[in-house]
Design a protein around this motif. Structure first.
Motif, PDB file in Angstrom:
ATOM      1  N   SER A 201       2.893  -2.648 -76.611  1.00 34.93           N
ATOM      2  CA  SER A 201       1.859  -3.595 -76.194  1.00 34.93           C
ATOM      3  C   SER A 201       0.481  -2.958 -76.285  1.00 34.93           C
ATOM      4  O   SER A 201      -0.501  -3.628 -76.627  1.00 34.93           O
ATOM      5  CB  SER A 201       2.132  -4.083 -74.766  1.00 34.93           C
ATOM      6  N   VAL A 263      -2.482 -13.108 -74.002  1.00 32.13           N
ATOM      7  CA  VAL A 263      -1.166 -13.714 -73.772  1.00 32.13           C
ATOM      8  C   VAL A 263      -0.068 -12.893 -74.439  1.00 32.13           C
ATOM      9  O   VAL A 263       0.991 -12.664 -73.848  1.00 32.13           O
ATOM     10  CB  VAL A 263      -1.152 -15.170 -74.290  1.00 32.13           C
ATOM     11  N   VAL A 264      -0.320 -12.426 -75.664  1.00 29.76           N
ATOM     12  CA  VAL A 264       0.664 -11.604 -76.373  1.00 29.76           C
ATOM     13  C   VAL A 264       0.954 -10.315 -75.600  1.00 29.76           C
ATOM     14  O   VAL A 264       2.118  -9.953 -75.372  1.00 29.76           O
ATOM     15  CB  VAL A 264       0.171 -11.279 -77.797  1.00 29.76           C
ATOM     16  N   PHE A 266       0.375  -9.766 -72.439  1.00 24.74           N
ATOM     17  CA  PHE A 266       0.983 -10.115 -71.151  1.00 24.74           C
ATOM     18  C   PHE A 266       2.491 -10.307 -71.291  1.00 24.74           C
ATOM     19  O   PHE A 266       3.276  -9.801 -70.467  1.00 24.74           O
ATOM     20  CB  PHE A 266       0.333 -11.383 -70.601  1.00 24.74           C
ATOM     21  N   PHE A 267       2.916 -11.020 -72.333  1.00 26.51           N
ATOM     22  CA  PHE A 267       4.347 -11.261 -72.505  1.00 26.51           C
ATOM     23  C   PHE A 267       5.090  -9.988 -72.884  1.00 26.51           C
ATOM     24  O   PHE A 267       6.256  -9.808 -72.501  1.00 26.51           O
ATOM     25  CB  PHE A 267       4.577 -12.349 -73.545  1.00 26.51           C
ATOM     26  N   LEU A 270       5.434  -8.318 -69.585  1.00 25.85           N
ATOM     27  CA  LEU A 270       6.426  -9.053 -68.798  1.00 25.85           C
ATOM     28  C   LEU A 270       7.832  -8.727 -69.271  1.00 25.85           C
ATOM     29  O   LEU A 270       8.755  -8.589 -68.447  1.00 25.85           O
ATOM     30  CB  LEU A 270       6.150 -10.555 -68.908  1.00 25.85           C
ATOM     31  N   THR A 271       8.005  -8.587 -70.577  1.00 29.34           N
ATOM     32  CA  THR A 271       9.302  -8.202 -71.122  1.00 29.34           C
ATOM     33  C   THR A 271       9.748  -6.847 -70.583  1.00 29.34           C
ATOM     34  O   THR A 271      10.924  -6.659 -70.243  1.00 29.34           O
ATOM     35  CB  THR A 271       9.240  -8.145 -72.663  1.00 29.34           C
TER      36      THR A 271
END
Length: 284
Positions: A201, A263-264, A266-267, A270-271
């Motif tokens: 990320s 958003v990318v 963040f996900f 989150l993953t």
């Protein structure tokens, strides 16, 4: 004496709370600024159409595809080498001045500015190996940037596995390789995957390393070739915000691109948390 300890404790907690509140406040201000202005241009057409007219019209499909391919290339290079290096250092290498030097070098590489990796990638991959400015050169450069983080997080995850588990496996006749494969790695997979995802990320949001190695200003088509230049979300955002000849005209697109990139990332984060949570529940 007790009063003094209480006052010190209140000051320490107050300072910690104030610092945390300030960081959260500015983070919320930045997120509100980006979300409020970026949401106005977010639509299916924006994320599924190609950029047009020198990035003053159209969408950001090309930068999204480029970012995904770049992250995949980074993962394909960095994960196998990083995990294998950490396994060797933690499980096979004997404690000596050489291993201590290697570990110190790896930790020092984690603090090297990303633009230095970009210059190194330019010299090694673009010019030395003659890959040219391409997706492959940029992916390998980001892979080098990611290696120290993956090695460090993987080694820390392996270090948390008690030696008693290794000794028990060896005692029943398992080889060292079987012990690592069947006992150590499954038990440490939560920490390894979390570190890998968080590292990827970070790599997905880097601009400086790809600035010299393959990122292009404007491409109005998508391509899966690793030997061509590409567009990426962070570089696209940088160009729209600072280098475009019509900055005021493209500012809404810049905010939309920033929101998509957030958003990318963040996900991806989150993953990492979901993976850690599931492995912890499985261990219980």
């Amino acid at each position: 004496m007790q009063l003094r300890k209480n006052v010190t404790s209140v000051i320490e907690w107050g300072t910690l709370l104030l610092s945390t509140s300030l960081v959260c406040f500015f983070l919320l201000v930045i997120l509100y600024e980006i979300c409020s202005k970026g949401s106005a241009v977010i639509s299916w057409e924006f994320v599924s159409s190609l950029p047009k007219e020198g990035m003053t019209r159209g969408g950001i499909l090309t930068p999204i595809v480029g970012t995904v391919l770049l992250t995949l290339l980074t993962a394909l290079f960095a994960i196998p080498f990083g995990v294998c290096c950490a396994i060797y250092l933690q499980e096979y290498a004997k404690s000596s001045w050489l291993t201590r030097l290697i570990r110190a070098s790896i930790r020092n590489l984690s603090g090297v500015p990303s633009i230095i990796y970009g210059l190194f990638g330019l010299a090694l991959f673009v010019q030395g190996l003659q890959f040219g400015t391409s997706l492959l050169a940029a992916g390998l450069t980001l892979g080098l940037l990611s290696l120290p983080y993956i090695i460090t997080t993987t080694e820390e995850a392996l270090l948390r596995i008690p030696n008693s588990m290794r000794e028990a496996a060896l005692a029943v006749g398992a080889t060292k390789f079987e012990t690592i494969k069947d006992i150590v790695l499954p038990s440490s997979m939560s920490g390894i995957l979390t570190g890998v995802v968080l590292t990827l990320s970070r790599a997905a949001g880097e601009t400086a390393p790809i600035l010299f190695t393959g990122a292009a200003f404007y491409i109005n088509q998508t391509s899966l070739s690793v030997n061509q230049e590409f567009m990426a979300l962070p570089y696209h955002l940088y160009m729209l915000s600072t280098q475009h000849q019509s900055i005021d005209e493209v500012r809404p697109i810049a905010y939309g691109t920033a929101l998509v990139l957030i958003v990318v990332v963040f996900f991806l984060n989150l993953t990492a948390f979901i993976i850690r949570y599931k492995y912890r529940q499985h261990d219980k």
